[in-house]
Write a protein that holds these residues in place. Structure first.
Motif, PDB file in Angstrom:
ATOM      1  N   UNK A 101     -25.201  45.016   3.311  1.00 51.22           N
ATOM      2  CA  UNK A 101     -26.242  44.533   4.047  1.00 51.22           C
ATOM      3  C   UNK A 101     -26.859  42.919   3.760  1.00 51.22           C
ATOM      4  N   UNK A 102     -27.051  42.761   2.465  1.00 50.63           N
ATOM      5  CA  UNK A 102     -27.902  41.599   1.986  1.00 50.63           C
ATOM      6  C   UNK A 102     -26.679  40.667   1.821  1.00 50.63           C
ATOM      7  N   UNK A 103     -25.406  41.009   1.259  1.00 53.95           N
ATOM      8  CA  UNK A 103     -24.229  40.017   1.395  1.00 53.95           C
ATOM      9  C   UNK A 103     -23.920  39.368   2.939  1.00 53.95           C
ATOM     10  N   UNK A 104     -23.947  40.509   3.800  1.00 54.87           N
ATOM     11  CA  UNK A 104     -23.603  39.691   5.205  1.00 54.87           C
ATOM     12  C   UNK A 104     -24.806  38.995   5.750  1.00 54.87           C
ATOM     13  N   UNK A 105     -26.097  39.776   5.515  1.00 52.25           N
ATOM     14  CA  UNK A 105     -27.255  38.868   5.973  1.00 52.25           C
ATOM     15  C   UNK A 105     -27.515  37.495   5.295  1.00 52.25           C
ATOM     16  N   UNK A 106     -27.136  37.389   4.008  1.00 60.10           N
ATOM     17  CA  UNK A 106     -27.248  35.956   3.394  1.00 60.10           C
ATOM     18  C   UNK A 106     -26.160  35.120   3.983  1.00 60.10           C
ATOM     19  N   UNK A 107     -24.908  35.553   4.096  1.00 54.66           N
ATOM     20  CA  UNK A 107     -23.896  34.846   4.659  1.00 54.66           C
ATOM     21  C   UNK A 107     -24.213  34.259   6.049  1.00 54.66           C
ATOM     22  N   UNK A 108     -24.802  35.066   6.907  1.00 58.96           N
ATOM     23  CA  UNK A 108     -25.327  34.747   8.229  1.00 58.96           C
ATOM     24  C   UNK A 108     -26.333  33.626   8.185  1.00 58.96           C
ATOM     25  N   UNK A 109     -27.370  33.932   7.377  1.00 61.83           N
ATOM     26  CA  UNK A 109     -28.635  32.982   7.309  1.00 61.83           C
ATOM     27  C   UNK A 109     -28.417  31.685   6.525  1.00 61.83           C
ATOM     28  N   UNK A 110     -27.252  31.704   5.833  1.00 59.61           N
ATOM     29  CA  UNK A 110     -26.735  30.454   4.964  1.00 59.61           C
ATOM     30  C   UNK A 110     -26.136  29.429   6.123  1.00 59.61           C
ATOM     31  N   UNK A 111     -25.080  30.273   6.950  1.00 62.94           N
ATOM     32  CA  UNK A 111     -24.119  29.740   7.605  1.00 62.94           C
ATOM     33  C   UNK A 111     -24.747  29.150   8.716  1.00 62.94           C
ATOM     34  N   UNK A 112     -25.637  29.965   9.533  1.00 57.22           N
ATOM     35  CA  UNK A 112     -26.121  29.445  10.738  1.00 57.22           C
ATOM     36  C   UNK A 112     -27.023  28.229  10.716  1.00 57.22           C
ATOM     37  N   UNK A 113     -28.005  28.021   9.769  1.00 55.15           N
ATOM     38  CA  UNK A 113     -28.840  26.853   9.622  1.00 55.15           C
ATOM     39  C   UNK A 113     -27.955  25.563   9.488  1.00 55.15           C
ATOM     40  N   UNK A 114     -26.897  25.706   8.580  1.00 53.18           N
ATOM     41  CA  UNK A 114     -25.961  24.686   8.476  1.00 53.18           C
ATOM     42  C   UNK A 114     -25.341  24.314   9.450  1.00 53.18           C
ATOM     43  N   UNK A 115     -24.763  25.381  10.342  1.00 50.38           N
ATOM     44  CA  UNK A 115     -24.020  24.810  11.794  1.00 50.38           C
ATOM     45  C   UNK A 115     -25.029  24.481  12.889  1.00 50.38           C
ATOM     46  N   UNK A 116     -26.163  24.695  12.766  1.00 50.13           N
ATOM     47  CA  UNK A 116     -27.153  24.348  13.959  1.00 50.13           C
ATOM     48  C   UNK A 116     -28.179  23.235  13.448  1.00 50.13           C
ATOM     49  N   UNK A 117     -27.794  22.365  12.652  1.00 47.48           N
ATOM     50  CA  UNK A 117     -28.621  21.241  12.251  1.00 47.48           C
ATOM     51  C   UNK A 117     -28.854  20.275  13.408  1.00 47.48           C
ATOM     52  N   UNK A 118     -27.977  20.288  14.533  1.00 52.02           N
ATOM     53  CA  UNK A 118     -27.916  19.361  15.461  1.00 52.02           C
ATOM     54  C   UNK A 118     -29.225  19.771  16.471  1.00 52.02           C
ATOM     55  N   UNK A 119     -29.704  20.876  16.067  1.00 50.44           N
ATOM     56  CA  UNK A 119     -31.158  21.450  16.754  1.00 50.44           C
ATOM     57  C   UNK A 119     -32.093  20.450  16.230  1.00 50.44           C
ATOM     58  N   UNK A 120     -32.239  20.161  15.225  1.00 48.67           N
ATOM     59  CA  UNK A 120     -33.183  19.499  14.700  1.00 48.67           C
ATOM     60  C   UNK A 120     -34.686  19.976  14.601  1.00 48.67           C
ATOM     61  N   UNK A 121     -35.893  19.649  15.152  1.00 49.79           N
ATOM     62  CA  UNK A 121     -36.847  20.587  15.040  1.00 49.79           C
ATOM     63  C   UNK A 121     -36.897  21.528  15.705  1.00 49.79           C
ATOM     64  N   UNK A 122     -36.035  22.134  16.648  1.00 48.16           N
ATOM     65  CA  UNK A 122     -35.798  23.137  17.203  1.00 48.16           C
ATOM     66  C   UNK A 122     -35.016  24.424  16.358  1.00 48.16           C
ATOM     67  N   UNK A 123     -34.637  24.045  15.041  1.00 45.24           N
ATOM     68  CA  UNK A 123     -33.599  24.865  14.554  1.00 45.24           C
ATOM     69  C   UNK A 123     -34.515  26.175  13.921  1.00 45.24           C
ATOM     70  N   UNK A 124     -35.748  25.880  13.565  1.00 40.89           N
ATOM     71  CA  UNK A 124     -36.470  26.960  12.937  1.00 40.89           C
ATOM     72  C   UNK A 124     -36.992  27.786  14.389  1.00 40.89           C
TER      73      UNK A 124
END
Length: 608
Positions: A542-565
């Motif tokens: 669980x934490x391994x997959x959760x960490x992979x998703x939570x690290x990968x998704x913010x790096x890939x969604x940087x184009x959202x800018x202020x809407x990322x969070x």
């Protein structure tokens, strides 16, 4: 009172109304519509959707899918397969052991959402619907038809009568066959749960291999998406596709198989992860891979504190920083005031030992607190650590950490003559710097997984679980709560410091800003805690997959800018609403969150 069952509706009492969907269509018509439209949606991926190559992915080619078309092809194919499975076709029964209708809805939603997202993106970025080719209109209509047909299907088929635990085996057999659990085609035509037998060991191992290969393929595709639109489409397809597989019962079946072969699954997972650098042509995505492993290792250490012992730690990232700073100070950096250069094995012992000491020093006076009070104290420790290393610049305090500039120019690691900063050729593949560190972190992660497994299965691990479930009851049973919680705190801190040692050498520099409580880029305490909760508390994967998703998704969604969070928060709300136990749940927590669905109905006689 006994309910009479008619021949025409073997699972429906005569007085009960027939289940209906959102759209008033006959069930057979809706099922045929969803199945046929799903097949047409998959076929439309072979048509051109736009006339210009300005939209990324080259969707102008006839006869070969490109970019987002591959994702729509997968969604349409899943829709068609689950539609055919609902007819009871012999070779497709295994696709839906828990029933095909719910899975069909989510598969159709995946195809529809991805197709319409692509069509709308083409129209928005290129300036109107005029930029669509006939294939774009066809995929929009067919995916919409598939979704409407799926929504017209009943949402829930009536459940069979509960099995009386006092029945004999013959009565149990008659109950199963009377309600459709036989091997006839008519029985499997109804959307009812289907029995799943135990396969031979070699077959289950082959299934585990296929699951791991599929996981590697999905991860490699997700991390290697070349443009923003493709990654968003990947998230849509992967999210609804996972929901479809879960509703079909395949996720639960796979979990049972992996649980029976846990050692093989863990070894296979590490073998699949070791293949990842060989799928890359440069260090671009191997960089993300090593950071994901660092984040995942720290999250697994936090899982001991939060998932097993039930201690809410909001400053855990500080232990990662303690290990990173301790290793940086003794690894030969010119900014270090000590002027020493320890070998790797000594540096990692220093980093882990320093975090262990800080874990004991912080835990000893605070672990007599519980709940929110403990959370506030740990949050304060995290902020104190960041402020302290920021002030140790020779002006506001002693000259140790170089203040806000941090400790830079940390040299690359060397182990037994192997330079992790240089390129190496292995079996004809060129392995770069970050790939070397990826393999090193894979070994560190394996050690952390071993420690977690051995700890959770030990006497001290059972004491942690007892403290988590009910500390008062555990103390009454003779468990030394303070000592047990201190061991969990110290062990979690030690594992975080171990990962921090490698992080210091990977990033070349450690600064106070890397160890915030919350921020847009992990690792930080908020993201670490989210990775544990969303992945599945108390589990390894669980934490391994959760960490992979939570690290990968913010790096890939940087184009959202202020809407990322904002997007991140919305995703958290949805996941907590529909899967509060996490992506890979602990069985105990799954029963807690779905008690009404999982509790055995053994009181029917008493109620009568």
């Amino acid at each position: 009172m006994t309910t009479q069952i008619t021949k025409d509706a073997p699972n429906t009492p005569p007085s009960a109304p027939a289940p209906k969907g959102l759209i008033p269509l006959p069930e057979n018509t809706a099922r045929a519509t969803a199945t046929a439209a799903g097949a047409l949606t998959a076929a439309s991926a072979f048509l051109a959707w736009t006339w210009t190559a300005e939209f990324p992915g080259d969707l102008t080619v006839y006869g070969y899918p490109g970019g987002l078309q591959w994702l729509v092809l997968i969604g349409g194919a899943l829709t068609a397969l689950y539609g055919l499975s609902s007819y009871g076709i012999k070779g497709l029964r295994w696709l839906a052991p828990a029933g095909a209708y719910a899975a069909l809805k989510f598969a159709a939603l995946a195809a529809f959402a991805t197709a319409w997202y692509t069509v709308l993106s083409i129209s928005t970025e290129l300036g109107g619907l005029v930029n669509l080719e006939p294939g774009g209109y066809i995929v929009a209509l067919t995916s919409l038809a598939a979704l409407l047909g799926a929504l017209a299907l009943p949402f829930q088929r009536p459940e069979p009568d509960p099995i009386d635990p006092d029945d004999t085996g013959w009565e149990h057999f008659k109950h199963r066959t009377r309600h459709g659990w036989d091997t006839t085609k008519a029985a499997f035509a109804a959307d009812t749960p289907r029995p799943v037998g135990t396969l031979p060991s070699y077959a289950e191992i082959l299934i585990i291999t296929a699951i791991l290969a599929l996981g590697l393929l999905v991860f490699t595709y997700g991390i290697g998406t070349e443009y923003d639109e493709l990654f968003v489409g990947f998230l849509i397809t992967a999210g609804f596709g996972f929901a479809a597989l879960n509703k079909a019962g395949l996720v639960a079946h796979a979990s049972q198989i992996t649980a029976r072969h846990q050692n093989i699954t863990i070894c296979g997972a590490f073998a699949a992860a070791a293949c990842f650098p060989f799928t890359q042509t440069d260090d671009q995505y191997a960089t993300l891979g090593v950071y994901i492993l660092i984040f995942a290792t720290v999250a697994l250490g936090l899982n001991i504190v939060v998932g097993l012992a039930g201690l809410l730690d909001l400053g855990y990232v500080a232990f990662l920083g303690v290990g990173a700073y301790a290793a940086a100070l003794v690894s030969g950096s010119p900014n270090s005031p000590f002027g020493v250069h320890f070998p790797f094995w000594a540096a990692i012992l220093v980093g882990a030992g320093a975090s262990l000491v800080f874990g004991v020093l912080i835990g000893a006076p605070t672990l007599r607190l519980r709940g929110d009070y403990l959370a506030i104290v740990t949050l304060g420790f995290g902020e104190i650590f960041r402020i302290a290393v920021n002030n140790m610049d020779g002006t506001s305090g002693p000259d140790i950490t170089n203040g806000s500039n941090g400790i830079s120019s940390i040299p690359n690691l060397e182990l037994l003559g192997f330079d992790f900063g240089a390129q190496h050729t292995i079996a004809g593949f060129t392995i770069g710097r970050f790939a070397n560190y990826f393999f090193l972190m894979l070994v560190v992660t394996a050690v952390v997984v071993l420690v977690f497994r051995r700890s959770s299965d030990s006497r001290i691990g059972r004491a942690w679980i007892a403290i988590r479930e009910d500390e008062t009851a555990a103390l009454a049973m003779g468990i030394n709560g303070f000592r047990v919680k201190l061991i969990a705190f110290a062990l979690g801190a030690c594992l975080a410091g171990t990962a921090g040692t490698v992080q210091a050498h990977v990033t070349y520099t450690v600064t106070p800003e890397q160890y915030l409580f919350a921020g847009q880029v992990p690792p930080n305490s908020a993201f670490l805690l989210a990775a544990v909760v969303l992945g599945g508390m108390g589990t390894i994967g669980g934490p391994l997959i959760g960490a992979a998703l939570l690290f990968l998704i913010p790096n890939k969604l940087q184009f959202l800018g202020d809407y990322q969070l904002f997007a991140f928060g919305l995703a958290l709300i949805l996941l907590m609403r529909f899967r509060p136990e996490g992506l890979i749940p602990n069985r105990r927590r799954q029963l807690e969150f779905h008690e009404e669905a999982e509790a055995p109905t053994v009181l029917s006689k008493a109620g009568a």
